[in-house]
Design a protein around this motif. Structure first.
Motif, PDB file in Angstrom:
ATOM      1  N   GLN A 248       0.834  -1.194   0.000  1.00 56.89           N
ATOM      2  CA  GLN A 248       0.000   0.000   0.000  1.00 56.89           C
ATOM      3  C   GLN A 248       0.872   1.249   0.000  1.00 56.89           C
ATOM      4  OE1 GLN A 248      -3.361   0.255  -0.070  1.00 56.89           O
ATOM      5  NE2 GLN A 248      -3.463  -1.963  -0.351  1.00 56.89           N
ATOM      6  N   VAL A 249       0.402   2.232  -0.746  1.00 57.28           N
ATOM      7  CA  VAL A 249       1.140   3.495  -0.848  1.00 57.28           C
ATOM      8  C   VAL A 249       0.179   4.631  -0.565  1.00 57.28           C
ATOM      9  CG1 VAL A 249       2.532   4.986  -2.319  1.00 57.28           C
ATOM     10  CG2 VAL A 249       2.646   2.497  -2.614  1.00 57.28           C
ATOM     11  N   GLN A 250       0.565   5.510   0.318  1.00 57.65           N
ATOM     12  CA  GLN A 250      -0.191   6.736   0.558  1.00 57.65           C
ATOM     13  C   GLN A 250       0.635   7.909   0.050  1.00 57.65           C
ATOM     14  OE1 GLN A 250      -1.064   6.469   4.837  1.00 57.65           O
ATOM     15  NE2 GLN A 250      -3.162   5.943   4.303  1.00 57.65           N
ATOM     16  N   LEU A 251      -0.037   8.808  -0.663  1.00 59.33           N
ATOM     17  CA  LEU A 251       0.643   9.932  -1.300  1.00 59.33           C
ATOM     18  C   LEU A 251       0.042  11.244  -0.824  1.00 59.33           C
ATOM     19  CD1 LEU A 251       0.608   8.434  -4.905  1.00 59.33           C
ATOM     20  CD2 LEU A 251       2.551   8.462  -3.342  1.00 59.33           C
ATOM     21  N   VAL A 252       0.898  12.201  -0.523  1.00 54.78           N
ATOM     22  CA  VAL A 252       0.429  13.511  -0.080  1.00 54.78           C
ATOM     23  C   VAL A 252       1.171  14.580  -0.876  1.00 54.78           C
ATOM     24  CG1 VAL A 252       0.224  15.123   1.831  1.00 54.78           C
ATOM     25  CG2 VAL A 252      -0.055  12.663   2.239  1.00 54.78           C
ATOM     26  N   GLU A 253       0.391  15.378  -1.621  1.00 51.63           N
ATOM     27  CA  GLU A 253       0.979  16.448  -2.422  1.00 51.63           C
ATOM     28  C   GLU A 253       1.006  17.756  -1.644  1.00 51.63           C
ATOM     29  OE1 GLU A 253      -1.798  14.137  -5.360  1.00 51.63           O
ATOM     30  OE2 GLU A 253      -1.845  14.855  -3.286  1.00 51.63           O
ATOM     31  N   SER A 254       1.929  18.612  -2.002  1.00 49.30           N
ATOM     32  CA  SER A 254       2.003  19.959  -1.444  1.00 49.30           C
ATOM     33  C   SER A 254       2.726  20.853  -2.433  1.00 49.30           C
ATOM     34  CB  SER A 254       2.723  19.956  -0.091  1.00 49.30           C
ATOM     35  OG  SER A 254       4.059  19.501  -0.235  1.00 49.30           O
ATOM     36  N   GLY A 255       2.627  22.166  -2.208  1.00 49.75           N
ATOM     37  CA  GLY A 255       3.380  23.111  -3.015  1.00 49.75           C
ATOM     38  C   GLY A 255       2.572  23.889  -4.025  1.00 49.75           C
ATOM     39  N   GLY A 256       1.291  23.579  -4.155  1.00 50.88           N
ATOM     40  CA  GLY A 256       0.480  24.326  -5.091  1.00 50.88           C
ATOM     41  C   GLY A 256       0.230  25.748  -4.604  1.00 50.88           C
ATOM     42  N   GLY A 257      -0.369  26.545  -5.481  1.00 50.37           N
ATOM     43  CA  GLY A 257      -0.675  27.909  -5.101  1.00 50.37           C
ATOM     44  C   GLY A 257      -1.013  28.765  -6.298  1.00 50.37           C
ATOM     45  N   LEU A 258      -1.018  30.069  -6.080  1.00 50.77           N
ATOM     46  CA  LEU A 258      -1.320  31.056  -7.113  1.00 50.77           C
ATOM     47  C   LEU A 258      -0.018  31.733  -7.536  1.00 50.77           C
ATOM     48  CD1 LEU A 258      -3.282  32.856  -8.756  1.00 50.77           C
ATOM     49  CD2 LEU A 258      -3.471  34.305  -6.717  1.00 50.77           C
ATOM     50  N   VAL A 259       0.217  31.787  -8.826  1.00 54.37           N
ATOM     51  CA  VAL A 259       1.435  32.391  -9.348  1.00 54.37           C
ATOM     52  C   VAL A 259       1.116  33.128 -10.644  1.00 54.37           C
ATOM     53  CG1 VAL A 259       2.093  30.324 -10.641  1.00 54.37           C
ATOM     54  CG2 VAL A 259       3.867  31.921  -9.884  1.00 54.37           C
ATOM     55  N   GLN A 260       1.867  34.159 -10.932  1.00 51.00           N
ATOM     56  CA  GLN A 260       1.675  34.880 -12.185  1.00 51.00           C
ATOM     57  C   GLN A 260       2.316  34.117 -13.344  1.00 51.00           C
ATOM     58  OE1 GLN A 260       3.236  38.861 -11.513  1.00 51.00           O
ATOM     59  NE2 GLN A 260       1.164  39.610 -11.082  1.00 51.00           N
ATOM     60  N   ALA A 261       1.812  34.355 -14.522  1.00 45.29           N
ATOM     61  CA  ALA A 261       2.391  33.744 -15.717  1.00 45.29           C
ATOM     62  C   ALA A 261       3.878  34.075 -15.794  1.00 45.29           C
ATOM     63  CB  ALA A 261       1.672  34.241 -16.964  1.00 45.29           C
ATOM     64  N   GLY A 262       4.664  33.061 -16.156  1.00 48.73           N
ATOM     65  CA  GLY A 262       6.107  33.206 -16.190  1.00 48.73           C
ATOM     66  C   GLY A 262       6.803  32.809 -14.901  1.00 48.73           C
ATOM     67  N   GLY A 263       6.031  32.615 -13.855  1.00 47.05           N
ATOM     68  CA  GLY A 263       6.590  32.255 -12.564  1.00 47.05           C
ATOM     69  C   GLY A 263       6.855  30.769 -12.422  1.00 47.05           C
ATOM     70  N   SER A 264       7.260  30.383 -11.221  1.00 43.30           N
ATOM     71  CA  SER A 264       7.637  28.996 -10.956  1.00 43.30           C
ATOM     72  C   SER A 264       6.977  28.497  -9.671  1.00 43.30           C
ATOM     73  CB  SER A 264       9.159  28.868 -10.797  1.00 43.30           C
ATOM     74  OG  SER A 264       9.846  29.247 -11.959  1.00 43.30           O
ATOM     75  N   LEU A 265       6.772  27.190  -9.634  1.00 44.32           N
ATOM     76  CA  LEU A 265       6.327  26.490  -8.437  1.00 44.32           C
ATOM     77  C   LEU A 265       7.025  25.145  -8.396  1.00 44.32           C
ATOM     78  CD1 LEU A 265       2.436  27.004  -8.349  1.00 44.32           C
ATOM     79  CD2 LEU A 265       4.070  27.924  -6.701  1.00 44.32           C
ATOM     80  N   ARG A 266       7.204  24.619  -7.177  1.00 43.04           N
ATOM     81  CA  ARG A 266       7.707  23.258  -7.043  1.00 43.04           C
ATOM     82  C   ARG A 266       6.716  22.454  -6.214  1.00 43.04           C
ATOM     83  NH1 ARG A 266      13.190  20.593  -4.429  1.00 43.04           N
ATOM     84  NH2 ARG A 266      12.147  21.075  -2.454  1.00 43.04           N
ATOM     85  N   LEU A 267       6.195  21.409  -6.826  1.00 46.96           N
ATOM     86  CA  LEU A 267       5.280  20.503  -6.134  1.00 46.96           C
ATOM     87  C   LEU A 267       6.068  19.346  -5.525  1.00 46.96           C
ATOM     88  CD1 LEU A 267       2.372  20.253  -8.743  1.00 46.96           C
ATOM     89  CD2 LEU A 267       2.762  21.983  -6.980  1.00 46.96           C
ATOM     90  N   SER A 268       5.587  18.895  -4.380  1.00 43.86           N
ATOM     91  CA  SER A 268       6.187  17.744  -3.715  1.00 43.86           C
ATOM     92  C   SER A 268       5.138  16.665  -3.505  1.00 43.86           C
ATOM     93  CB  SER A 268       6.765  18.135  -2.354  1.00 43.86           C
ATOM     94  OG  SER A 268       7.783  19.102  -2.473  1.00 43.86           O
ATOM     95  N   CYS A 269       5.569  15.424  -3.594  1.00 42.98           N
ATOM     96  CA  CYS A 269       4.703  14.278  -3.357  1.00 42.98           C
ATOM     97  C   CYS A 269       5.424  13.359  -2.383  1.00 42.98           C
ATOM     98  CB  CYS A 269       4.406  13.555  -4.662  1.00 42.98           C
ATOM     99  SG  CYS A 269       3.516  11.996  -4.467  1.00 42.98           S
ATOM    100  N   GLU A 270       4.938  13.306  -1.166  1.00 38.08           N
ATOM    101  CA  GLU A 270       5.558  12.462  -0.150  1.00 38.08           C
ATOM    102  C   GLU A 270       4.821  11.128  -0.085  1.00 38.08           C
ATOM    103  OE1 GLU A 270       6.460  16.265   2.740  1.00 38.08           O
ATOM    104  OE2 GLU A 270       6.436  14.266   3.607  1.00 38.08           O
ATOM    105  N   ALA A 271       5.588  10.046  -0.139  1.00 36.41           N
ATOM    106  CA  ALA A 271       5.005   8.709  -0.169  1.00 36.41           C
ATOM    107  C   ALA A 271       5.269   7.959   1.128  1.00 36.41           C
ATOM    108  CB  ALA A 271       5.576   7.916  -1.341  1.00 36.41           C
ATOM    109  N   SER A 272       4.227   7.286   1.614  1.00 36.70           N
ATOM    110  CA  SER A 272       4.364   6.348   2.731  1.00 36.70           C
ATOM    111  C   SER A 272       4.051   4.969   2.183  1.00 36.70           C
ATOM    112  CB  SER A 272       3.398   6.700   3.857  1.00 36.70           C
ATOM    113  OG  SER A 272       3.671   7.973   4.387  1.00 36.70           O
ATOM    114  N   VAL A 273       5.030   4.069   2.291  1.00 34.51           N
ATOM    115  CA  VAL A 273       4.895   2.741   1.697  1.00 34.51           C
ATOM    116  C   VAL A 273       4.856   1.690   2.806  1.00 34.51           C
ATOM    117  CG1 VAL A 273       5.889   1.068   0.103  1.00 34.51           C
ATOM    118  CG2 VAL A 273       6.156   3.522  -0.329  1.00 34.51           C
ATOM    119  N   SER A 274       3.843   0.852   2.762  1.00 33.95           N
ATOM    120  CA  SER A 274       3.763  -0.254   3.717  1.00 33.95           C
ATOM    121  C   SER A 274       3.858  -1.569   2.960  1.00 33.95           C
ATOM    122  CB  SER A 274       2.456  -0.197   4.508  1.00 33.95           C
ATOM    123  OG  SER A 274       1.345  -0.269   3.658  1.00 33.95           O
TER     124      SER A 274
END
Length: 120
Positions: A1-27
């Motif tokens: 089983q894998v649980q995934l949690v995303e983070s890092g989204g948001g509001l940004v102007q065109a031309g800007g940058s974001l970094r999304l993260s996905c943390e996994a818990s594996v059993s």
């Protein structure tokens, strides 16, 4: 089983940058036996695979993000990243992290999603 949690989204102007993260818990297994991909779904549109990465670092991208987005993973920390540069309004969507076993099959493990909004 894998649980995934995303983070890092948001509001940004065109031309800007974001970094999304996905943390996994594996059993019952280890993270390196899973391929991981970022998908996105915009309102009124079908969900599409944006970028995927195998355990060894092989990657693939949808044409619309090539040269702008970079997917990477840290197998020691069970995290997958999506660096998004030169963002465009058409990148606005809910971004989901998903995992599947390397041996094949569908992406059967999904996170809850994180909203990315790019203003013009």
């Amino acid at each position: 089983q894998v649980q995934l949690v995303e983070s890092g989204g948001g509001l940004v102007q065109a031309g800007g940058s974001l970094r999304l993260s996905c943390e996994a818990s594996v059993s019952g297994g280890i993270f390196t036996v899973y391929a991981v991909a970022w998908h996105r779904q915009a309102p009124g549109k079908q969900r599409e695979l944006v970028a995927g990465i195998g355990s060894g670092g092989s990657t693939n991208y949808v044409d619309s993000v090539k040269g702008r987005f970079t997917i990477s993973r840290d197998n020691r920390k069970n995290v997958v990243f999506l660096q998004m540069n030169s963002l465009k309004p058409e990148d606005t969507a809910v971004y989901y992290c998903a995992a599947r076993p390397l041996r094949g099959g569908d992406y059967s493990y999904w996170g809850q999603g994180t909203q990315v909004t790019v203003s013009s």
